[in-house]
Design an enzyme around this catalytic site. Structure first.
Site, PDB file in Angstrom:
ATOM      1  N   PRO A 123      -2.157   3.987  -3.524  1.00 31.85           N
ATOM      2  CA  PRO A 123      -0.768   4.057  -3.034  1.00 31.85           C
ATOM      3  C   PRO A 123      -0.367   2.811  -2.250  1.00 31.85           C
ATOM      4  O   PRO A 123      -1.201   2.148  -1.618  1.00 31.85           O
ATOM      5  CB  PRO A 123      -0.785   5.300  -2.144  1.00 31.85           C
ATOM      6  CG  PRO A 123      -1.912   6.145  -2.665  1.00 31.85           C
ATOM      7  CD  PRO A 123      -2.944   5.162  -3.115  1.00 31.85           C
ATOM      8  N   PHE A 124       0.919   2.502  -2.324  1.00 35.11           N
ATOM      9  CA  PHE A 124       1.532   1.399  -1.579  1.00 35.11           C
ATOM     10  C   PHE A 124       0.930   0.042  -1.948  1.00 35.11           C
ATOM     11  O   PHE A 124       0.932  -0.885  -1.150  1.00 35.11           O
ATOM     12  CB  PHE A 124       1.426   1.636  -0.062  1.00 35.11           C
ATOM     13  CG  PHE A 124       1.907   2.992   0.359  1.00 35.11           C
ATOM     14  CD1 PHE A 124       3.244   3.349   0.239  1.00 35.11           C
ATOM     15  CD2 PHE A 124       1.013   3.933   0.847  1.00 35.11           C
ATOM     16  CE1 PHE A 124       3.678   4.613   0.615  1.00 35.11           C
ATOM     17  CE2 PHE A 124       1.438   5.193   1.223  1.00 35.11           C
ATOM     18  CZ  PHE A 124       2.781   5.535   1.104  1.00 35.11           C
ATOM     19  N   ARG A 125       0.397  -0.055  -3.161  1.00 34.29           N
ATOM     20  CA  ARG A 125      -0.212  -1.285  -3.681  1.00 34.29           C
ATOM     21  C   ARG A 125      -1.407  -1.770  -2.850  1.00 34.29           C
ATOM     22  O   ARG A 125      -1.766  -2.936  -2.865  1.00 34.29           O
ATOM     23  CB  ARG A 125       0.841  -2.402  -3.808  1.00 34.29           C
ATOM     24  CG  ARG A 125       1.951  -2.039  -4.780  1.00 34.29           C
ATOM     25  CD  ARG A 125       2.799  -3.235  -5.157  1.00 34.29           C
ATOM     26  NE  ARG A 125       3.800  -2.848  -6.135  1.00 34.29           N
ATOM     27  CZ  ARG A 125       3.615  -2.782  -7.454  1.00 34.29           C
ATOM     28  NH1 ARG A 125       2.427  -3.077  -7.945  1.00 34.29           N
ATOM     29  NH2 ARG A 125       4.583  -2.415  -8.261  1.00 34.29           N
ATOM     30  N   LEU A 126      -2.024  -0.841  -2.140  1.00 33.02           N
ATOM     31  CA  LEU A 126      -3.250  -1.157  -1.399  1.00 33.02           C
ATOM     32  C   LEU A 126      -4.444  -0.833  -2.302  1.00 33.02           C
ATOM     33  O   LEU A 126      -5.264   0.036  -2.012  1.00 33.02           O
ATOM     34  CB  LEU A 126      -3.298  -0.373  -0.089  1.00 33.02           C
ATOM     35  CG  LEU A 126      -2.116  -0.643   0.861  1.00 33.02           C
ATOM     36  CD1 LEU A 126      -2.221   0.227   2.110  1.00 33.02           C
ATOM     37  CD2 LEU A 126      -2.093  -2.124   1.240  1.00 33.02           C
TER      38      LEU A 126
END
Length: 206
Positions: free
Chosen positions: A181-184
């Site tokens: 998630p959230f490009r992490l």
């Protein structure tokens, strides 16, 4: 596939990349609708310009990743000239990606013969008929060549053309990526200084 499966211990704890790749490929073969072995192959020409195209992985082990092609094609000529290449697998349904790059060697004649013998008869004819990557004056010219080689090899086995064989990429780095998630995202890279060297594992920023 659940988030817990995506973050399994195989990804974070595996110390050897080929076993991890085997696990991920098995997952892809179960989940991907079309061609789980499809991979983007990147090469470089004599002017340093990159090229990329899709090919099919036909085998892998701890020696490297194997695919087959016409050595007179653009990718064949570029690999023979530079002896280096890179691959990128992207399994969208699993939200996973594997990148690798390294030195390239030609497979043995025995390996190439064995794989060529498993190809459909039409594909073996095509290996003779297609002047891959060169200008084609019209579809009829290709169909005529196919007809000519079909007649030539109407009976018996179709020999493997001398210009058709396989390459093995012997990776110096293999990176495993999966979406978070959230490009992490999670990124683990395995590196070594030579095809015979020991692997170092590094976690990378997303």
């Amino acid at each position: 596939m659940s988030e817990s499966e995506l973050t399994s211990g195989d990804f974070t704890e595996e110390s050897e990349p080929f076993a991890l790749f085997a696990t991920w490929l098995k997952d892809a073969e179960a989940a991907e609708v079309n061609d789980p072995t499809a991979v983007a192959l990147a090469t470089v020409d004599e002017h340093g310009m990159p090229n990329v195209r899709m090919v099919l992985l036909k085998g892998f082990d701890r020696q490297g990743f194997v695919f087959y092609t016409n050595f007179e094609s653009q990718k064949g000529r570029e690999i023979l000239g530079q002896k280096k290449a890179a691959m990128c697998f992207h399994w969208k349904s699993l939200r996973r990606q594997v990148r690798l790059r390294g030195e390239v060697e030609v497979v043995t004649d025995a390996e190439a013969d064995a794989y060529y013998a498993t190809r459909p008869r039409g594909s073996r004819i095509g290996a003779w008929a297609s002047k891959q990557s060169r200008p084609l004056e019209g579809r009829f010219a290709l169909e005529k060549a196919v007809a000519e080689f079909t007649a030539r090899y109407a009976i018996g086995e179709i020999p493997r053309p001398g210009h058709w064989s396989g390459f093995r990429i012997k990776p110096l780095s293999i990176e495993f990526w999966h979406d978070r998630p959230f490009r992490l995202h999670d990124r683990i890279e395995f590196r070594r200084s030579s095809p015979e060297g020991a692997w170092e594992k590094v976690r990378m920023y997303p």
